[in-house]
Design an enzyme around this catalytic site. Structure first.
Site, PDB file in Angstrom:
ATOM      1  CB  CYS A 130      -1.047  -0.112   1.103  1.00 44.30           C
ATOM      2  SG  CYS A 130      -2.273  -1.241   0.943  1.00 44.30           S
ATOM      3  CG  HIS A 133      -0.914   1.532  -4.973  1.00 40.60           C
ATOM      4  ND1 HIS A 133      -1.386   0.688  -5.996  1.00 40.60           N
ATOM      5  CD2 HIS A 133      -1.820   2.459  -4.620  1.00 40.60           C
ATOM      6  CE1 HIS A 133      -2.421   1.429  -6.550  1.00 40.60           C
ATOM      7  NE2 HIS A 133      -2.695   2.361  -5.618  1.00 40.60           N
ATOM      8  CD  GLU A 134      -2.430   4.997  -2.090  1.00 37.19           C
ATOM      9  OE1 GLU A 134      -2.398   5.815  -3.071  1.00 37.19           O
ATOM     10  OE2 GLU A 134      -3.273   4.202  -2.193  1.00 37.19           O
ATOM     11  CB  ILE A 135       5.354   6.383  -2.323  1.00 38.80           C
ATOM     12  CG1 ILE A 135       5.195   6.570  -0.934  1.00 38.80           C
ATOM     13  CG2 ILE A 135       6.744   7.004  -2.935  1.00 38.80           C
ATOM     14  CD1 ILE A 135       6.465   6.095  -0.008  1.00 38.80           C
TER      15      ILE A 135
END
Length: 164
Positions: A130, A133-135
């Site tokens: 997660c 993915h967000e970075i």
């Protein structure tokens, strides 16, 4: 606190590199709370400010309300393991579309909290996936770019078809 509109793929904003947060004030708290409300309404487990068209390096992740939200401001991966993990990913900007992505199984991330205090955290498995993915999203890398060209093209065709 408010639910904000989410950019939908292929909006150019989803390919925009976000700027670091430099001011830790009430506006940042409001943004973080709006992100949390928007993510919960979507629903999802992770969101960035870029998903709502605010191009600052802010991430919210929440696996369950019991665990509560995690806020990552200006996150950066310091170390990534050689060992990888396969996980099905998707995005609130492309609801209903998922595919398997390979990422490092464990990471160490440095970030600031909403007050500006610096932290380092080790993450593995789903949390590591997660955060990575967000970075990526903060760096203007939409998750589909982690797929093979063939898988990406098939997924985009399905997405286009689902919207018509």
């Amino acid at each position: 606190m408010a639910v904000r509109p989410i950019l939908r793929f292929p909006d150019v904003g989803l390919r925009t590199v976000c700027e670091p947060v430099e001011v830790f004030d009430e506006r940042l708290y409001k943004l973080a709370n709006d992100l949390l409300d928007t993510m919960r309404a979507a629903p999802g487990v992770g969101i960035t400010a870029a998903h709502i068209g605010v191009f600052l390096r802010v991430v919210v992740i929440e696996f369950s309300r019991d665990d509560g939200p995690r806020y990552y401001v200006n996150p950066e991966i310091m170390i990534a393991s050689d060992e990888t993990i396969r996980h099905v990913e998707g995005s609130i900007s492309m609801p209903g579309m998922t595919d398997e992505v390979v990422r490092p199984k464990a990471i160490r991330v440095r970030y600031r909290d909403l007050t500006g205090a610096e932290h380092e955290e080790d993450a593995q498995d789903f949390l590591a996936v997660c955060i990575q993915h967000e970075i990526d999203q903060l760096d203007g890398v939409f998750w589909t770019q982690r797929l093979s060209r063939l898988k990406r093209e098939r997924l985009v065709k399905r997405w286009d078809k689902s919207r018509n």
